[in-house]
Design a protein around this motif. Structure first.
Motif, mmCIF file in Angstrom:
data_model
loop_
_atom_site.group_PDB
_atom_site.id
_atom_site.type_symbol
_atom_site.label_atom_id
_atom_site.label_comp_id
_atom_site.label_asym_id
_atom_site.label_seq_id
_atom_site.Cartn_x
_atom_site.Cartn_y
_atom_site.Cartn_z
ATOM 1 N N VAL A 64 -60.034 -20.869 35.612
ATOM 2 C CA VAL A 64 -59.785 -19.542 35.054
ATOM 3 C C VAL A 64 -58.423 -19.525 34.364
ATOM 4 O O VAL A 64 -57.426 -19.984 34.943
ATOM 5 C CB VAL A 64 -59.828 -18.465 36.163
ATOM 6 C CG1 VAL A 64 -59.460 -17.088 35.599
ATOM 7 C CG2 VAL A 64 -61.215 -18.422 36.809
ATOM 8 N N PHE A 65 -58.401 -19.029 33.129
ATOM 9 C CA PHE A 65 -57.153 -18.905 32.363
ATOM 10 C C PHE A 65 -56.924 -17.431 32.052
ATOM 11 O O PHE A 65 -57.784 -16.795 31.438
ATOM 12 C CB PHE A 65 -57.244 -19.700 31.047
ATOM 13 C CG PHE A 65 -57.516 -21.162 31.254
ATOM 14 C CD1 PHE A 65 -56.466 -22.064 31.397
ATOM 15 C CD2 PHE A 65 -58.818 -21.645 31.336
ATOM 16 C CE1 PHE A 65 -56.716 -23.414 31.598
ATOM 17 C CE2 PHE A 65 -59.072 -22.993 31.546
ATOM 18 C CZ PHE A 65 -58.018 -23.876 31.681
ATOM 19 N N MET A 66 -55.791 -16.913 32.469
ATOM 20 C CA MET A 66 -55.449 -15.507 32.221
ATOM 21 C C MET A 66 -54.308 -15.500 31.202
ATOM 22 O O MET A 66 -53.257 -16.097 31.434
ATOM 23 C CB MET A 66 -55.027 -14.840 33.529
ATOM 24 C CG MET A 66 -56.041 -15.043 34.666
ATOM 25 S SD MET A 66 -55.827 -13.927 36.059
ATOM 26 C CE MET A 66 -54.225 -14.455 36.689
ATOM 27 N N ARG A 67 -54.535 -14.823 30.077
ATOM 28 C CA ARG A 67 -53.658 -14.991 28.928
ATOM 29 C C ARG A 67 -52.899 -13.718 28.557
ATOM 30 O O ARG A 67 -53.475 -12.638 28.468
ATOM 31 C CB ARG A 67 -54.513 -15.424 27.730
ATOM 32 C CG ARG A 67 -53.775 -15.573 26.423
ATOM 33 C CD ARG A 67 -54.787 -15.949 25.366
ATOM 34 N NE ARG A 67 -54.230 -16.026 24.033
ATOM 35 C CZ ARG A 67 -53.888 -17.170 23.429
ATOM 36 N NH1 ARG A 67 -54.045 -18.314 24.059
ATOM 37 N NH2 ARG A 67 -53.410 -17.157 22.211
ATOM 38 N N ARG A 68 -51.623 -13.886 28.336
ATOM 39 C CA ARG A 68 -50.784 -12.817 27.768
ATOM 40 C C ARG A 68 -50.388 -13.279 26.367
ATOM 41 O O ARG A 68 -49.727 -14.302 26.211
ATOM 42 C CB ARG A 68 -49.536 -12.629 28.634
ATOM 43 C CG ARG A 68 -48.623 -11.489 28.157
ATOM 44 C CD ARG A 68 -47.400 -11.444 29.072
ATOM 45 N NE ARG A 68 -46.633 -10.214 28.908
ATOM 46 C CZ ARG A 68 -45.546 -10.101 28.136
ATOM 47 N NH1 ARG A 68 -45.137 -11.114 27.418
ATOM 48 N NH2 ARG A 68 -44.891 -8.959 28.075
ATOM 49 N N PRO A 76 -49.967 -23.070 20.751
ATOM 50 C CA PRO A 76 -50.653 -23.307 22.023
ATOM 51 C C PRO A 76 -49.885 -22.602 23.149
ATOM 52 O O PRO A 76 -48.665 -22.523 23.110
ATOM 53 C CB PRO A 76 -50.601 -24.822 22.186
ATOM 54 C CG PRO A 76 -49.452 -25.272 21.345
ATOM 55 C CD PRO A 76 -49.322 -24.286 20.227
ATOM 56 N N PRO A 77 -50.603 -22.064 24.135
ATOM 57 C CA PRO A 77 -49.931 -21.305 25.183
ATOM 58 C C PRO A 77 -49.080 -22.180 26.118
ATOM 59 O O PRO A 77 -49.375 -23.364 26.310
ATOM 60 C CB PRO A 77 -51.093 -20.694 25.972
ATOM 61 C CG PRO A 77 -52.237 -21.604 25.723
ATOM 62 C CD PRO A 77 -52.054 -22.138 24.341
ATOM 63 N N ALA A 101 -47.009 -16.910 41.489
ATOM 64 C CA ALA A 101 -45.700 -16.980 40.818
ATOM 65 C C ALA A 101 -45.902 -16.774 39.317
ATOM 66 O O ALA A 101 -45.120 -16.062 38.669
ATOM 67 C CB ALA A 101 -45.023 -18.318 41.090
ATOM 68 N N GLY A 102 -46.969 -17.359 38.770
ATOM 69 C CA GLY A 102 -47.279 -17.153 37.352
ATOM 70 C C GLY A 102 -47.577 -15.692 37.057
ATOM 71 O O GLY A 102 -47.086 -15.124 36.071
ATOM 72 N N LEU A 103 -48.359 -15.075 37.941
ATOM 73 C CA LEU A 103 -48.669 -13.650 37.777
ATOM 74 C C LEU A 103 -47.385 -12.817 37.821
ATOM 75 O O LEU A 103 -47.198 -11.893 37.024
ATOM 76 C CB LEU A 103 -49.629 -13.214 38.888
ATOM 77 C CG LEU A 103 -50.016 -11.735 38.882
ATOM 78 C CD1 LEU A 103 -50.946 -11.416 37.713
ATOM 79 C CD2 LEU A 103 -50.686 -11.344 40.210
ATOM 80 N N GLU A 104 -46.489 -13.164 38.746
ATOM 81 C CA GLU A 104 -45.228 -12.418 38.876
ATOM 82 C C GLU A 104 -44.363 -12.573 37.619
ATOM 83 O O GLU A 104 -43.693 -11.623 37.200
ATOM 84 C CB GLU A 104 -44.470 -12.864 40.131
ATOM 85 C CG GLU A 104 -43.119 -12.183 40.349
ATOM 86 C CD GLU A 104 -43.161 -10.652 40.325
ATOM 87 O OE1 GLU A 104 -44.145 -10.065 40.810
ATOM 88 O OE2 GLU A 104 -42.207 -10.047 39.794
ATOM 89 N N VAL A 105 -44.400 -13.734 36.996
ATOM 90 C CA VAL A 105 -43.668 -13.937 35.732
ATOM 91 C C VAL A 105 -44.179 -12.945 34.683
ATOM 92 O O VAL A 105 -43.402 -12.262 34.010
ATOM 93 C CB VAL A 105 -43.827 -15.397 35.231
ATOM 94 C CG1 VAL A 105 -43.417 -15.522 33.765
ATOM 95 C CG2 VAL A 105 -43.000 -16.346 36.100
ATOM 96 N N VAL A 106 -45.511 -12.840 34.579
ATOM 97 C CA VAL A 106 -46.103 -11.931 33.592
ATOM 98 C C VAL A 106 -45.767 -10.477 33.919
ATOM 99 O O VAL A 106 -45.408 -9.685 33.038
ATOM 100 C CB VAL A 106 -47.627 -12.152 33.502
ATOM 101 C CG1 VAL A 106 -48.301 -11.054 32.690
ATOM 102 C CG2 VAL A 106 -47.912 -13.520 32.888
ATOM 103 N N GLU A 121 -49.954 -18.286 29.719
ATOM 104 C CA GLU A 121 -51.197 -18.217 30.492
ATOM 105 C C GLU A 121 -50.963 -18.610 31.952
ATOM 106 O O GLU A 121 -50.116 -19.457 32.248
ATOM 107 C CB GLU A 121 -52.271 -19.154 29.896
ATOM 108 C CG GLU A 121 -52.756 -18.673 28.529
ATOM 109 C CD GLU A 121 -53.989 -19.409 28.027
ATOM 110 O OE1 GLU A 121 -54.462 -19.059 26.944
ATOM 111 O OE2 GLU A 121 -54.472 -20.324 28.720
ATOM 112 N N VAL A 122 -51.741 -17.948 32.817
ATOM 113 C CA VAL A 122 -51.740 -18.286 34.246
ATOM 114 C C VAL A 122 -53.128 -18.832 34.568
ATOM 115 O O VAL A 122 -54.125 -18.146 34.335
ATOM 116 C CB VAL A 122 -51.437 -17.050 35.115
ATOM 117 C CG1 VAL A 122 -51.432 -17.423 36.590
ATOM 118 C CG2 VAL A 122 -50.102 -16.420 34.709
#
Ligand SMILES: [Zn+2]
Length: 411
Positions: A64-68, A76-77, A101-106, A121-122
């Motif tokens: 799963v890739f979650m993109r901002r 490229p992300p 941690a990736g989600l918290e960055v976003v 992306e996370v």
């Protein structure tokens, strides 16, 4: 930008909430890949991603890739991620920390209205643990082409259920072809899973490389006989010959410090009876080091020692290499970004070579990659008592934030 920090409390709360799905009595987590609990965990994280304004892509192996979006979406992300499946008696932090941690960055970037040039992306990769389905690091392995999608789909658990069926059942068999997803750079934050940082009292581990490993099955064949009537000089005792080889495994590792490792962790004795001289002993050998050259030298010495021992004792010894993962040096630019961020934030730090495998190894085959380690209590993981300090998790997340911003560029 220099004073930008993540919300450590929010990160901790997300970790604790995710850890409730599959929570065990001893305070750990059991959330095996592609179970109903894995689906619940995935749904929770994807829901958080959507709430943070991210778009979701799922590939055919369930990564799963979650993109901002960035301001230039032709770039490229910059991707960060890890895994949310656990061992049967796993902890709250292994893998889960890297994703959240990736989600918290976003979330932090959203709070401050910060735009990046490249998208961020996370990701979470399917079945990293390899506990329910073999091989380990399955999602990232398919993604980088280490093995095929068909091979992964065909893997079955002990009840005979396949990866393909289970992905379908939990609703995470996506449509994107694995690997058909650009990555500009890949970061993975992770608890160390070893005791080095805690022992040295450092907060951030910069990871220049992951050790390679060489696995062997060694079989010594002698002759079963009665333990009483057979005089010592007329025996062909497989155990006594195995017992000569085992200390050499450790000696070889000790000859190639500081990263040489040698372990015999598994042994079978036949017929395994107290009054029978063992006719056959099978055991595993696990050799590790940080460069191909050192690992090859260790391999040569192991082979040489086994040949000499066979010649001296007259017993047959079979040494079969069953697995080889080459050492994985991480990309200097990504490692450099982690170093820069750590220095800027003023955390105590040291280099830690990873002795364990991670999705970042496979990501590194496709894109410049690197890792950030934080201490875990007593160096213990793959255990329900696995623990980490909120302030260390927060520090690692701050390093991730600034390292990703260096790579993605702030508008
Ligand atoms: Zn992990």
């Amino acid at each position: 930008m220099a004073d930008l920090r993540v919300d450590g409390k929010r990160l901790w709360e997300a970790l604790m909430e995710l850890a409730q799905i599959g929570a065990t009595e001893k305070g750990g987590v059991k959330r095996l890949a592609l179970t109903d609990l894995d689906r619940q965990g995935r749904d929770l994280v994807v829901g958080w991603g959507k709430a943070a304004g991210m778009s979701i892509t799922i590939d055919q192996i369930g990564n799963v890739f979650m993109r901002r979006d960035g301001t230039d979406n032709t770039l490229p992300p910059v991707v960060t991620g890890s895994h949310i499946d656990t061992q049967p008696t796993g902890g709250k932090f292994d893998g889960n920390y890297g994703v959240l941690a990736g989600l918290e960055v976003v979330r932090t970037l959203n709070d401050r209205g910060i735009r990046t040039r490249a998208p961020i992306e996370v990701a979470f990769w399917t079945n990293e643990e390899g506990s329910r389905f073999v091989p380990v690091m399955m999602g990232s392995g398919v993604f980088c082409g280490a093995f095929t999608l068909e091979h992964a789909y065909a893997a079955r658990d002990t009840e005979g259920k396949s990866v393909g069926e289970e992905l379908e059942r939990i609703g995470y068999k996506g449509t994107q072809v694995p690997g058909d997803h650009p990555i500009g750079a890949y970061f993975e934050t992770h608890i160390e899973q070893g005791p080095v940082l805690e022992d040295a009292d450092k907060v951030i581990g910069v990871v220049p490389a992951v050790m390679g490993l060489s696995w062997y099955d060694c079989t010594v064949s002698g002759m079963e006989a009665h333990a009483g009537p057979t005089p010592m000089h007329l025996r062909r005792d497989a155990m006594q010959v195995a017992a000569r080889i085992i200390p050499e495994v450790v000696a070889i590792a000790n000859r190639y410090p500081p990263y040489g490792r040698g372990t015999v962790g598994m042994m079978q004795v036949f017929p395994n009876s107290r009054n029978v001289i063992p006719g056959q002993v099978k055991f595993s050998i696990d050799l590790r080091n940080v460069s191909d050259a050192l690992l090859n030298t260790m391999h040569e010495e192991m082979v040489g020692f086994v040949e000499r021992t066979a010649a001296e004792t007259g017993l047959e010894i079979k040494l079969e290499r069953v697995s080889y993962y080459p050492p994985c040096p991480f990309h200097p630019d990504v490692v450099g970004a982690v170093r820069n961020a750590t220095a800027k934030l003023g955390y105590s730090t040291m280099d830690v070579v990873s002795g364990a495998g991670h999705d970042a190894i496979y990501a590194a085959r496709l894109a410049p990659s690197g890792m950030i380690f934080v201490p875990c209590k007593d160096g213990i993981s793959h255990n329900e008592i696995e623990d980490a300090k909120p302030e260390h998790l927060e520090a690692g997340c701050n390093v991730l934030l600034h390292a990703m911003l260096e790579r993605a560029g702030v508008v």
